[in-house]
Write an enzyme that holds these catalytic residues in place. Structure first.
Site, PDB file in Angstrom:
ATOM      1  N   HIS A  88      42.917  69.075  22.229  1.00 56.35           N
ATOM      2  CA  HIS A  88      42.474  70.466  22.342  1.00 56.35           C
ATOM      3  C   HIS A  88      43.632  71.400  22.668  1.00 56.35           C
ATOM      4  CE1 HIS A  88      37.911  69.605  23.195  1.00 56.35           C
ATOM      5  NE2 HIS A  88      38.300  69.204  21.998  1.00 56.35           N
ATOM      6  N   TYR A  98      34.154  76.746  24.876  1.00 58.52           N
ATOM      7  CA  TYR A  98      33.164  75.774  25.352  1.00 58.52           C
ATOM      8  C   TYR A  98      31.787  76.415  25.482  1.00 58.52           C
ATOM      9  CZ  TYR A  98      36.755  72.275  26.232  1.00 58.52           C
ATOM     10  OH  TYR A  98      37.753  71.357  26.068  1.00 58.52           O
ATOM     11  N   GLU A 140      43.087  70.778  30.436  1.00 56.76           N
ATOM     12  CA  GLU A 140      43.787  71.619  29.468  1.00 56.76           C
ATOM     13  C   GLU A 140      44.552  72.744  30.155  1.00 56.76           C
ATOM     14  OE1 GLU A 140      40.519  72.612  26.876  1.00 56.76           O
ATOM     15  OE2 GLU A 140      40.208  70.469  26.487  1.00 56.76           O
ATOM     16  N   GLN A 204      48.053  67.440  13.170  1.00 60.17           N
ATOM     17  CA  GLN A 204      48.952  66.862  14.166  1.00 60.17           C
ATOM     18  C   GLN A 204      49.844  65.811  13.492  1.00 60.17           C
ATOM     19  OE1 GLN A 204      45.484  67.149  15.008  1.00 60.17           O
ATOM     20  NE2 GLN A 204      46.042  69.073  15.996  1.00 60.17           N
ATOM     21  N   GLY A 274      51.636  54.859  10.681  1.00 60.44           N
ATOM     22  CA  GLY A 274      51.614  54.651  12.127  1.00 60.44           C
ATOM     23  C   GLY A 274      52.971  54.310  12.696  1.00 60.44           C
ATOM     24  N   THR A 276      55.446  56.231  12.820  1.00 62.97           N
ATOM     25  CA  THR A 276      56.157  57.411  13.326  1.00 62.97           C
ATOM     26  C   THR A 276      56.312  57.435  14.850  1.00 62.97           C
ATOM     27  OG1 THR A 276      54.110  58.684  13.051  1.00 62.97           O
ATOM     28  CG2 THR A 276      55.766  58.861  11.321  1.00 62.97           C
ATOM     29  N   PRO A 387      40.288  61.946  14.386  1.00 64.73           N
ATOM     30  CA  PRO A 387      39.306  61.753  15.444  1.00 64.73           C
ATOM     31  C   PRO A 387      39.320  60.331  15.969  1.00 64.73           C
ATOM     32  CG  PRO A 387      38.346  62.982  13.609  1.00 64.73           C
ATOM     33  CD  PRO A 387      39.698  62.489  13.151  1.00 64.73           C
TER      34      PRO A 387
END
Length: 394
Positions: A88, A98, A140, A204, A274, A276, A387
């Site tokens: 997030h 939220y 966060e 990402q 994977g 990286t 996810p």
């Protein structure tokens, strides 16, 4: 954490909610994006939405959080919360969002469960939601404060390296005068890209170089089928981004970070792209003079498909006690193995800390084998691209 009355109500209604959670999340996202189309355009990953994986992850995380509250009322599931909070924060999620999620999620619950959602039931699940939401907001907030609350920044591409036919590495430097915040090996950045339809989609990418210095490096695998949401960002980066271009990058985030003493045995296992975060960890181990044994395991389709292969070999050669094990489905060549990753002949030292990244079936198999070989479950750490369906399923 839950009040006794709410705990009893959640326990009684959990089977019904759990059975309907897939339909609930589907209706939730439909309501949310109808009311706020900008969220789908500029915040949520359209590829994950099209594939349904985001719905699965949300459903699983809510159910897992509720079960944890019931089974371990004295504990908070910090591993799950921390992973979600890092994602997030990398997206710039705000506390106000939220409230928006709450509005449409609970409307979806009422639509699906109908008269079963009594005021008592609504109040109990409301308590579950805000316990989870407020915990995430607090984590966060801390992450934003640690990053200097700088949000996305402009970074200039200074080099592009074609690792394989489908993987390119981008090296960037700040496009302004502010010094970059350092990161920990294993973390990722969010990259925001404007697409032809005006959407500013975010993805990402793990940082694939060693921490330190002023450059950032990440490697992108092109997802074929660029006309679909699944591959729209990776294909845009591959087709359009060259040295001199400027990209928007977030601060580094991610809870999979290298954490091992100088003599601790370390095992890095990856498959496909994977590699990286494992490359960054291996580079960091080499740069810091790690003394303990390091085992590198990687599986890929072929040597030609193996991105950052030379980096792994170069960093491993700098360590006093490192071994490299590459497995290829075809064209393995001398010194490497044909087939899927198999740890049977790979030494696993006592006290090993293991880090995994790759497809879920690969990581499940490697984790199970490592535990069979005596590695403590708490010492096996993993990263999921997209996810986190593994964490959501417990």
């Amino acid at each position: 954490m839950l009040t006794e009355q709410s705990a009893a109500t959640v326990r009684a209604t959990l089977p019904a909610v759990g059975a309907a959670i897939g339909e609930i999340t589907e209706r939730f996202y439909a309501r949310l994006f109808t009311a706020h189309p900008d969220l789908l355009r500029d915040l949520f990953n359209r590829g994950n939405q099209a594939a349904g994986t985001q719905r699965q992850a949300l459903a699983g995380s809510i159910a897992a959080f509720a079960v944890h509250l019931l089974d371990h009322p004295e504990q908070r599931p910090d591993a799950m919360l921390g992973r979600i909070a890092h994602k997030h924060a990398s997206l710039g999620v705000s506390p106000e969002q939220y409230k928006v999620v709450h509005e449409h999620l609970f409307a979806a619950i009422a639509e699906v469960l109908g008269e079963a959602v009594t005021p008592e039931v609504a109040a109990a699940w409301d308590e579950v939601y805000w316990l989870m939401a407020n915990a995430l907001v607090a984590i966060e907030k801390r992450l934003y404060e640690e990053s200097g609350e700088r949000g996305f920044g402009a970074w200039e591409v200074v080099e592009r390296v074609e690792e394989t036919a489908d993987v390119a590495t981008f090296r960037l430097r700040p496009a302004d005068d502010r010094p970059p915040r350092d990161f920990r090996a294993g973390q990722y950045v969010s990259v925001r890209v404007e697409l032809p339809d005006g959407a500013r989609q975010i993805r990402q990418y793990s940082l694939s170089g060693a921490p330190g210095g002023t450059l950032r490096q990440f490697s992108v695998k092109r997802v074929h089928g660029g006309a679909t949401p699944d591959g729209e960002v990776s294909n845009r980066l591959h087709a359009r981004v060259r040295p001199g271009d400027v990209l928007e990058l977030s601060e580094p985030y991610g809870d999979l970070v290298l954490d091992a003493g100088p003599d601790t045995p370390v095992l890095l296992a990856s498959a496909g792209i994977g590699v990286t975060p494992m490359a960054a960890m291996l580079a960091d181990l080499a740069a810091t003079g790690h003394r303990g044994p390091v085992t590198v395991v990687h599986g890929d389709r072929s040597p030609a498909d193996h991105a950052l292969r030379s980096d792994l070999e170069t960093y491993a050669a700098k360590l006093p006690d490192a071994s490299v094990h590459f497995f290829y489905e075809r064209d393995a060549g001398p010194g490497h193995r044909t087939g899927l990753v198999d740890l049977s002949d790979v030494a696993v030292r006592p006290g090993t800390r293991a880090y995994l990244c790759g497809p879920l079936p690969f990581m499940r198999a490697v984790r199970g084998r490592l535990i069979e070989r005596g590695v403590a479950p708490a010492d096996v750490h993993y990263e999921v691209f997209g996810p986190d369906l593994w964490l959501a399923r417990g």
